[in-house]
Design a protein around this motif. Structure first.
Motif: not given
Length: 337
Positions: A125-131
């Protein structure tokens, strides 16, 4: 104050020893599902108010309920109801983003079978999947703020406190956080109490705004209401031929207060609002006055703040354009717009 309010504050005071009242008897009420923008300069009392409403600082006097619970007598219930992302994110540089969320889920009492699923959903949701599996010490400021927001949402709170969440962020990171905050209110009905010193942030996100100065709320209302209080819009008309300035002033004299700007340009107030713009166009067309530019000027929150406090908000000048979130009736705008 309404008993059904998500946040209900009456005569709230916080006075520090040997210092002025940081919060000086404020009243406010926030409805369920509303984004309430708390706008003011550094030292105005914004963060002190948030610390009291989140039970981290006891009030000197007054009363407040959050989620229907008294902040002094029912602190545990308040904390179970809210999520909070404060100015200083409490992150461990050695842990990964995913480890932070799993730890928070454990502390919030989520069943072990749901913790990893919840962590993964919030990271996406907050765009941190890759990190997600990188140590937080290597995160940028924007990534840390987004992780802090995810941590505040782990237990699906009904009320979210965000204390200057975008300070220091680049426009792209700020826009991404705006989108998520707007979505939480729009899609999940979450109440959001947002403190900020960014005029365009309050204008783009908030359903209502309270302006605090020296510990007191000096103005409150929707952004359009606040702007309407300090003046009507104006239109600036520049003719193709500067020699037509006198003729232009004559044609527009019946609308409102007028000033001449040089190059034949005329600015006139529109007491009747934007609806009068169409009549101006018709008058110019009938008079066969050719126009080089016709520009509508709306009162801004910067104008409101100046009128209510006697000074401009820090950093209220030009800023890069940031795209406001869709679905909340806002448009692309500059700071102060």
């Amino acid at each position: 104050m309404s008993g059904s309010a998500a946040i209900d504050v009456e005569k709230l005071v916080r006075e520090f020893r040997k210092g002025p009242r940081a919060v000086d008897g404020i009243d406010l009420s926030v409805s369920p599902g509303e984004i309430y923008g708390f706008l003011g300069p550094n030292g105005a009392g914004k963060s002190t108010t948030v610390l009291m409403l989140t039970t981290l600082l006891p009030p000197t006097s007054g009363r407040a309920t959050v989620g229907g619970y008294d902040i002094v007598r029912q602190g545990a219930q308040v904390r179970a109801t809210i999520g909070a992302a404060l100015q200083e994110a409490a992150l461990d540089a050695m842990l990964t983003g995913r480890e932070h969320l799993l730890l928070q889920a454990t502390l919030q009492g989520l069943p072990s079978t749901k913790r990893r699923q919840r962590a993964g959903a919030l990271l996406e949701r907050v765009g941190l999947t890759e990190a997600a599996d990188r140590r937080v010490g290597g995160y940028s400021g924007g990534m840390k703020r987004r992780l802090d927001l995810a941590l505040a949402l782990v237990h699906s709170p009904r009320i979210l406190f965000l204390d200057e969440p975008t300070t220091g962020l680049d426009p792209q990171s700020r826009s991404a956080l705006w989108e998520e905050v707007a979505r939480l209110a729009r899609d999940e009905g979450m109440t959001v109490f947002l403190t900020t010193q960014y005029l365009e942030e309050a204008d783009a996100l908030a359903d209502r705004i309270g302006i605090i100065d020296h510990g007191r709320i000096v103005a409150e209302g929707t952004p359009p209401q606040l702007k309407a209080e300090i003046g009507s819009p104006s239109v600036e008309v520049t003719p193709t031929d500067p020699e037509l300035g006198d003729r232009l002033a004559e044609l527009l004299s019946g609308f409102g207060e007028m000033r001449r700007n040089g190059r034949g340009s005329v600015t006139v107030q529109l007491p009747g609002g934007e609806a009068e713009l169409a009549e101006i166009v018709r008058i110019l067309d009938r008079a066969e006055v050719r126009v080089q530019t016709l520009q509508l000027h709306q009162p801004s929150l910067d104008d409101v703040f100046l009128a209510k406090t006697g000074r401009k908000l820090e950093g209220s000048g030009d800023s890069p354009i940031v795209e406001a979130p869709e679905g909340r009736g806002r448009r692309r705008r500059r700071r102060g717009g």
